[in-house]
Design a protein around this motif. Structure first.
Motif, PDB file in Angstrom:
ATOM      1  N   SER A 125       0.260  -5.592  -2.560  1.00 16.57           N
ATOM      2  CA  SER A 125      -1.030  -4.943  -2.365  1.00 16.57           C
ATOM      3  C   SER A 125      -2.158  -5.926  -2.656  1.00 16.57           C
ATOM      4  O   SER A 125      -2.734  -5.931  -3.744  1.00 16.57           O
ATOM      5  CB  SER A 125      -1.154  -3.715  -3.270  1.00 16.57           C
ATOM      6  OG  SER A 125      -2.379  -3.057  -3.058  1.00 16.57           O
ATOM      7  N   PRO A 126      -2.492  -6.772  -1.680  1.00 17.26           N
ATOM      8  CA  PRO A 126      -3.591  -7.725  -1.874  1.00 17.26           C
ATOM      9  C   PRO A 126      -4.932  -7.034  -1.676  1.00 17.26           C
ATOM     10  O   PRO A 126      -5.095  -6.240  -0.759  1.00 17.26           O
ATOM     11  CB  PRO A 126      -3.346  -8.766  -0.791  1.00 17.26           C
ATOM     12  CG  PRO A 126      -2.679  -7.995   0.293  1.00 17.26           C
ATOM     13  CD  PRO A 126      -1.850  -6.930  -0.392  1.00 17.26           C
ATOM     14  N   GLY A 127      -5.884  -7.326  -2.517  1.00 16.89           N
ATOM     15  CA  GLY A 127      -7.193  -6.693  -2.413  1.00 16.89           C
ATOM     16  C   GLY A 127      -7.923  -6.998  -1.124  1.00 16.89           C
ATOM     17  O   GLY A 127      -8.720  -6.205  -0.649  1.00 16.89           O
ATOM     18  N   ASN A 128      -7.649  -8.131  -0.509  1.00 20.30           N
ATOM     19  CA  ASN A 128      -8.370  -8.519   0.709  1.00 20.30           C
ATOM     20  C   ASN A 128      -7.492  -8.429   1.959  1.00 20.30           C
ATOM     21  O   ASN A 128      -7.742  -9.102   2.941  1.00 20.30           O
ATOM     22  CB  ASN A 128      -8.909  -9.935   0.565  1.00 20.30           C
ATOM     23  CG  ASN A 128      -7.797 -10.950   0.338  1.00 20.30           C
ATOM     24  OD1 ASN A 128      -6.624 -10.577   0.246  1.00 20.30           O
ATOM     25  ND2 ASN A 128      -8.145 -12.217   0.242  1.00 20.30           N
ATOM     26  N   PHE A 129      -6.494  -7.571   1.944  1.00 21.02           N
ATOM     27  CA  PHE A 129      -5.557  -7.453   3.061  1.00 21.02           C
ATOM     28  C   PHE A 129      -6.256  -7.034   4.363  1.00 21.02           C
ATOM     29  O   PHE A 129      -5.960  -7.528   5.434  1.00 21.02           O
ATOM     30  CB  PHE A 129      -4.454  -6.472   2.688  1.00 21.02           C
ATOM     31  CG  PHE A 129      -3.436  -6.234   3.763  1.00 21.02           C
ATOM     32  CD1 PHE A 129      -2.719  -7.287   4.309  1.00 21.02           C
ATOM     33  CD2 PHE A 129      -3.188  -4.970   4.221  1.00 21.02           C
ATOM     34  CE1 PHE A 129      -1.769  -7.072   5.291  1.00 21.02           C
ATOM     35  CE2 PHE A 129      -2.233  -4.739   5.196  1.00 21.02           C
ATOM     36  CZ  PHE A 129      -1.529  -5.791   5.731  1.00 21.02           C
ATOM     37  N   TYR A 130      -7.176  -6.089   4.251  1.00 24.04           N
ATOM     38  CA  TYR A 130      -7.909  -5.622   5.423  1.00 24.04           C
ATOM     39  C   TYR A 130      -9.399  -5.912   5.245  1.00 24.04           C
ATOM     40  O   TYR A 130      -9.901  -5.890   4.129  1.00 24.04           O
ATOM     41  CB  TYR A 130      -7.711  -4.118   5.627  1.00 24.04           C
ATOM     42  CG  TYR A 130      -6.343  -3.756   6.116  1.00 24.04           C
ATOM     43  CD1 TYR A 130      -5.934  -4.083   7.401  1.00 24.04           C
ATOM     44  CD2 TYR A 130      -5.447  -3.087   5.296  1.00 24.04           C
ATOM     45  CE1 TYR A 130      -4.673  -3.756   7.861  1.00 24.04           C
ATOM     46  CE2 TYR A 130      -4.178  -2.752   5.747  1.00 24.04           C
ATOM     47  CZ  TYR A 130      -3.808  -3.080   7.034  1.00 24.04           C
ATOM     48  OH  TYR A 130      -2.572  -2.759   7.483  1.00 24.04           O
ATOM     49  N   PRO A 131     -10.120  -6.150   6.329  1.00 24.14           N
ATOM     50  CA  PRO A 131     -11.562  -6.417   6.221  1.00 24.14           C
ATOM     51  C   PRO A 131     -12.280  -5.268   5.517  1.00 24.14           C
ATOM     52  O   PRO A 131     -12.041  -4.098   5.803  1.00 24.14           O
ATOM     53  CB  PRO A 131     -12.010  -6.507   7.684  1.00 24.14           C
ATOM     54  CG  PRO A 131     -10.785  -6.857   8.450  1.00 24.14           C
ATOM     55  CD  PRO A 131      -9.636  -6.203   7.703  1.00 24.14           C
ATOM     56  N   GLY A 132     -13.137  -5.605   4.566  1.00 21.58           N
ATOM     57  CA  GLY A 132     -13.915  -4.600   3.855  1.00 21.58           C
ATOM     58  C   GLY A 132     -13.153  -3.853   2.780  1.00 21.58           C
ATOM     59  O   GLY A 132     -13.671  -2.920   2.180  1.00 21.58           O
ATOM     60  N   GLU A 159      10.120  -6.895  -6.428  1.00 23.85           N
ATOM     61  CA  GLU A 159       8.948  -7.627  -6.925  1.00 23.85           C
ATOM     62  C   GLU A 159       7.708  -6.762  -6.748  1.00 23.85           C
ATOM     63  O   GLU A 159       7.519  -6.117  -5.722  1.00 23.85           O
ATOM     64  CB  GLU A 159       8.780  -8.933  -6.151  1.00 23.85           C
ATOM     65  CG  GLU A 159       7.559  -9.726  -6.551  1.00 23.85           C
ATOM     66  CD  GLU A 159       7.331 -10.961  -5.688  1.00 23.85           C
ATOM     67  OE1 GLU A 159       6.289 -11.603  -5.866  1.00 23.85           O
ATOM     68  OE2 GLU A 159       8.176 -11.245  -4.823  1.00 23.85           O
ATOM     69  N   PHE A 160       6.855  -6.749  -7.775  1.00 22.34           N
ATOM     70  CA  PHE A 160       5.619  -5.966  -7.752  1.00 22.34           C
ATOM     71  C   PHE A 160       4.449  -6.936  -7.769  1.00 22.34           C
ATOM     72  O   PHE A 160       4.150  -7.543  -8.785  1.00 22.34           O
ATOM     73  CB  PHE A 160       5.578  -5.019  -8.955  1.00 22.34           C
ATOM     74  CG  PHE A 160       4.385  -4.106  -8.975  1.00 22.34           C
ATOM     75  CD1 PHE A 160       4.343  -2.989  -8.153  1.00 22.34           C
ATOM     76  CD2 PHE A 160       3.319  -4.367  -9.808  1.00 22.34           C
ATOM     77  CE1 PHE A 160       3.238  -2.144  -8.170  1.00 22.34           C
ATOM     78  CE2 PHE A 160       2.214  -3.526  -9.833  1.00 22.34           C
ATOM     79  CZ  PHE A 160       2.174  -2.415  -9.018  1.00 22.34           C
ATOM     80  N   ASP A 161       3.799  -7.123  -6.636  1.00 21.41           N
ATOM     81  CA  ASP A 161       2.720  -8.095  -6.481  1.00 21.41           C
ATOM     82  C   ASP A 161       1.491  -7.347  -5.983  1.00 21.41           C
ATOM     83  O   ASP A 161       1.287  -7.194  -4.781  1.00 21.41           O
ATOM     84  CB  ASP A 161       3.148  -9.179  -5.495  1.00 21.41           C
ATOM     85  CG  ASP A 161       2.099 -10.266  -5.313  1.00 21.41           C
ATOM     86  OD1 ASP A 161       1.090 -10.250  -6.042  1.00 21.41           O
ATOM     87  OD2 ASP A 161       2.303 -11.119  -4.444  1.00 21.41           O
ATOM     88  N   ALA A 162       0.691  -6.839  -6.933  1.00 20.41           N
ATOM     89  CA  ALA A 162      -0.435  -5.992  -6.561  1.00 20.41           C
ATOM     90  C   ALA A 162      -1.715  -6.423  -7.252  1.00 20.41           C
ATOM     91  O   ALA A 162      -1.740  -6.628  -8.460  1.00 20.41           O
ATOM     92  CB  ALA A 162      -0.119  -4.543  -6.912  1.00 20.41           C
ATOM     93  N   ASP A 163      -2.768  -6.557  -6.467  1.00 16.74           N
ATOM     94  CA  ASP A 163      -4.092  -6.851  -6.975  1.00 16.74           C
ATOM     95  C   ASP A 163      -4.834  -5.521  -7.057  1.00 16.74           C
ATOM     96  O   ASP A 163      -5.609  -5.171  -6.172  1.00 16.74           O
ATOM     97  CB  ASP A 163      -4.797  -7.831  -6.024  1.00 16.74           C
ATOM     98  CG  ASP A 163      -6.151  -8.275  -6.540  1.00 16.74           C
ATOM     99  OD1 ASP A 163      -6.465  -8.005  -7.716  1.00 16.74           O
ATOM    100  OD2 ASP A 163      -6.891  -8.887  -5.757  1.00 16.74           O
TER     101      ASP A 163
END
Length: 189
Positions: A125-132, A159-163
């Protein structure tokens, strides 16, 4: 659905997208599996590996091994579920989204029950995955958001990789009024 699967495919949608059924109501699934990719766009909601929305349904001996990505409410078996039973089922695909994201379920409510389910896939869950997009919330290894449910003999080892800005956990992102027994998480956080 009984003993059916999808292999080597790709599903692209926007709302209530899944490899099998977008809206799975008052139904049974046994031995259902998905190996294909399910992708929703940047303004999407309810993306599931097998089903997008499950209401008053039973899912048994089923699994998702395909990658699933969307924005809001993303899960390996179902994106969202209400009054649904899931047993002896798992996700091993990578699950990617921003809010209400989980290996098995993005969001689950209303007296649903999970027995002997697990996630071994990566939760990303990357914080910048989608625009805005802002940073995510309610992101979990097994379930993103849980309200009034029961979980028995279940785990997450992926693996849990979340921002996440709030409510993130290797097992459940956010749980309210729920009962959890004999369950655990072991994935890298």
């Amino acid at each position: 659905f009984y003993n059916v699967g999808i292999e080597n495919g790709s599903v692209t949608g926007r709302i209530y997208s899944a490899s099998f059924v977008g809206d799975f109501n008052d139904s049974d699934a046994y031995g259902v599996y998905n190996l294909s990719t399910v992708h929703n766009g940047f303004d999407s909601s309810n993306t599931g590996g097998l089903f997008a929305r499950c209401i008053d349904s039973n899912i048994t001996n089923s699994y998702n091994s395909g990658d699933v990505n969307g924005k809001f409410t993303v899960g390996g078996i179902c994106a969202t579920a209400n009054s649904t039973s899931i047993q002896n089922s798992y996700n091993s695909g990578t699950i990617m989204g921003i809010t209400r994201v989980g290996g098995v379920l993005g969001s689950v409510t209303g007296g649903s029950e999970l027995n002997n389910v697990y996630n071994s896939g990566r939760i990303y869950s990357p914080g910048n995955f989608y625009p805005g997009s802002d940073q995510g919330s309610k992101v979990g290894g097994l379930v993103g958001f849980a309200n009034d449910i029961i979980i028995n003999n279940s785990y997450s080892s992926g693996e849990f990789d979340a921002d996440v800005i709030m409510e993130g956990g290797a097992f459940i992102g956010c749980s309210e009024y729920s009962t959890i027994r004999n369950s655990f998480a072991t994935g890298n956080v």
